[in-house]
Write an enzyme that holds these catalytic residues in place. Sequence first.
Site, PDB file in Angstrom:
ATOM      1  N   HIS A 207       0.958  -1.133   0.024  1.00 19.69           N
ATOM      2  CA  HIS A 207      -0.117   0.035   0.148  1.00 19.69           C
ATOM      3  C   HIS A 207       1.039   1.206   0.051  1.00 19.69           C
ATOM      4  O   HIS A 207       1.929   1.138   0.704  1.00 19.69           O
ATOM      5  CB  HIS A 207      -0.912  -0.094   1.322  1.00 19.69           C
ATOM      6  CG  HIS A 207      -2.140   0.735   1.004  1.00 19.69           C
ATOM      7  ND1 HIS A 207      -3.240   0.609   0.342  1.00 19.69           N
ATOM      8  CD2 HIS A 207      -2.356   2.297   1.327  1.00 19.69           C
ATOM      9  CE1 HIS A 207      -4.133   1.370   0.553  1.00 19.69           C
ATOM     10  NE2 HIS A 207      -3.616   2.625   0.976  1.00 19.69           N
TER      11      HIS A 207
ATOM     12  N   ASP B 217     -13.281   2.904   7.345  1.00 18.71           N
ATOM     13  CA  ASP B 217     -12.400   3.569   6.413  1.00 18.71           C
ATOM     14  C   ASP B 217     -12.832   4.246   5.356  1.00 18.71           C
ATOM     15  O   ASP B 217     -12.525   5.471   4.512  1.00 18.71           O
ATOM     16  CB  ASP B 217     -11.286   2.455   6.104  1.00 18.71           C
ATOM     17  CG  ASP B 217     -10.315   3.492   5.275  1.00 18.71           C
ATOM     18  OD1 ASP B 217      -9.495   4.329   5.544  1.00 18.71           O
ATOM     19  OD2 ASP B 217      -9.910   3.169   4.077  1.00 18.71           O
TER      20      ASP B 217
ATOM     21  N   ARG C 128     -12.370  12.636   4.514  1.00 19.71           N
ATOM     22  CA  ARG C 128     -11.135  13.319   4.656  1.00 19.71           C
ATOM     23  C   ARG C 128     -10.594  13.976   3.227  1.00 19.71           C
ATOM     24  O   ARG C 128      -9.962  14.998   3.390  1.00 19.71           O
ATOM     25  CB  ARG C 128      -9.685  12.596   4.961  1.00 19.71           C
ATOM     26  CG  ARG C 128     -10.230  12.049   6.602  1.00 19.71           C
ATOM     27  CD  ARG C 128      -9.203  10.718   6.954  1.00 19.71           C
ATOM     28  NE  ARG C 128      -7.882  10.992   6.898  1.00 19.71           N
ATOM     29  CZ  ARG C 128      -7.024  10.200   6.284  1.00 19.71           C
ATOM     30  NH1 ARG C 128      -7.494   8.872   5.762  1.00 19.71           N
ATOM     31  NH2 ARG C 128      -5.909  10.558   6.047  1.00 19.71           N
TER      32      ARG C 128
ATOM     33  N   SER D 121      -5.968   4.684   8.612  1.00 15.61           N
ATOM     34  CA  SER D 121      -6.609   4.373   7.373  1.00 15.61           C
ATOM     35  C   SER D 121      -6.074   3.009   6.828  1.00 15.61           C
ATOM     36  O   SER D 121      -6.458   2.277   6.127  1.00 15.61           O
ATOM     37  CB  SER D 121      -6.702   5.576   6.485  1.00 15.61           C
ATOM     38  OG  SER D 121      -7.003   5.099   5.027  1.00 15.61           O
TER      39      SER D 121
ATOM     40  N   LYS E 183      -7.462  -1.222   7.160  1.00 14.33           N
ATOM     41  CA  LYS E 183      -8.028  -2.050   5.611  1.00 14.33           C
ATOM     42  C   LYS E 183      -6.884  -2.976   5.355  1.00 14.33           C
ATOM     43  O   LYS E 183      -7.512  -4.152   4.829  1.00 14.33           O
ATOM     44  CB  LYS E 183      -8.465  -1.049   4.488  1.00 14.33           C
ATOM     45  CG  LYS E 183      -7.365  -0.080   3.767  1.00 14.33           C
ATOM     46  CD  LYS E 183      -8.072   0.513   2.700  1.00 14.33           C
ATOM     47  CE  LYS E 183      -7.052   1.532   2.240  1.00 14.33           C
ATOM     48  NZ  LYS E 183      -7.174   2.796   2.939  1.00 14.33           N
TER      49      LYS E 183
HETATM   50  N1  URA Z   1      -4.032   5.793   1.574  1.00 18.55           N
HETATM   51  C1  URA Z   1      -4.914   5.490   2.347  1.00 18.55           C
HETATM   52  O1  URA Z   1      -5.610   4.368   2.303  1.00 18.55           O
HETATM   53  N2  URA Z   1      -5.201   6.165   3.406  1.00 18.55           N
HETATM   54  C2  URA Z   1      -4.736   7.421   3.640  1.00 18.55           C
HETATM   55  O2  URA Z   1      -4.878   7.996   4.604  1.00 18.55           O
HETATM   56  C3  URA Z   1      -3.598   7.944   2.735  1.00 18.55           C
HETATM   57  C4  URA Z   1      -3.258   6.943   1.779  1.00 18.55           C
END
Ligand code: URA
Length: 447
Positions: free
Chosen positions: A82, A161, A168, A183, A187
């Site tokens: 990620h 999320d 956000r 966040s 996930k």
């Molecule tokens: N990627 C995400 O999933 N969440 C964030 O807050 C920033 C980048």
Amino acid sequence: MNPIPVIEAARDGTGPNPDELEAFLRGYLEGRVEEYQMSAFLMAIVLRGMGREQLSRMVEVMLHSGRVLDLSHLPGPRVDKHSTGGVGDKVSLALAPLAAGLGLFVPMMSGRGLGHTGGTLDKLEAIPGFRTQLDLAEFEAILTSEGFAMIGQTEEIAPLDRRLYDLRSVTATVPSIPLIAASIMSKKLAEGLGGLVLDVKAGSGAFLPAEEETLALARTMVAIGDDHGVSTVALVTAMDRPLGRSVGNALEVEEALACLRGEGPADLREIVLSLATEMQLVGGTMQERDRARERAVEELDGGGPLERFRRVVERQGGDPKSLDDPGRLPATPVRLAVEADREGTVLEVEPAPLGRAVVELGGGRTRLGQEIDPAVGFSGLAQPGDVLASGDRLGVVHARSGDAAILAAEVLRSAVRVGEEEAGEVRSRPLVSHRITAADLETSVPG
Ligand code: URA
């Protein structure tokens, strides 16, 4: 529950009691806390931070707001990556099929565009017909047979999320270590992984441009992964210029496809290979870094990942022909080439203004639930170190109208700095500057 004391505690930096925080977060998901109250809370966290206990409770509540996948029946390691978000970051589209070809299972749950950065889901949806909302049975079926599948947060997995992420993005409340960490990690932990590789962006186009903050974010997330028994590694990678030469959803799909064909920009290929190397190491399929990298190169150049991507696109409802014929991807009526007005070396290409320009062109959201235009953006962007003659291209703007193109062209002109220096004197961040594992962590997790 009364949400106001939780917002007050966040505002005053005293930190809400974790039980009250939990009730507040659940109340939001269940419709008892309003969007404006959550927006105020998020802004307070951006400005005042969050304590360790509160962060840990927030991760738990977000993680358990939906199901946690049990993928232990899969016949191989479950590993994902990620990114903390960047401009031109199309890495996941090439990396997921590559990692799957290397024997890993990649249950990738991604997000939409966030602030000035693009999101994997929006990029995938630029492929005509591609569905990012699959039910879990279909997601698992594709993952099991192809080794990867790509979805968004759903009502079933990480729904909190999903709601907070979208909010956000349109309330200027992204740049916060605890909010980003909660966040991403909620996930990813919901995916039932054994290993996780984080691509933590550093530089002016990152949400947290200061290097100490980048490193603190990386350490915070590695610590959360470690606490949950997920072998987690973070690579800190350059976001002081866009990644690759395209920014904008459909344009980035084309660039990711070029990478899968063994072509495309060298920086994109390098990041994809570095992350694929780490994924094999955390997944335990390879022990030796050099050999893991060689395998990743062989697999990418063998063309298997492109075929795997094609199959997954088809199974997720996308038009597989669009992968060979860019004419089938969304395109804009206006293309405006922007030329350098002097010769010299490209010293800097500022990513954040370009990301914001894509949002202005319609490629990202400024309101909740807004439809976006997948075709707009920039292609053929100059990169630091390019040597230009006067009249060479700085890039091409893709827009819906001539007026929008002219505004975006101005942004591009001021984002690119050209100077007298030799190409070798250009000071950009190293593509990969740090590698952080649980073994490197100091004892405290920053708030
Ligand atoms: N990627 C995400 O999933 N969440 C964030 O807050 C920033 C980048």
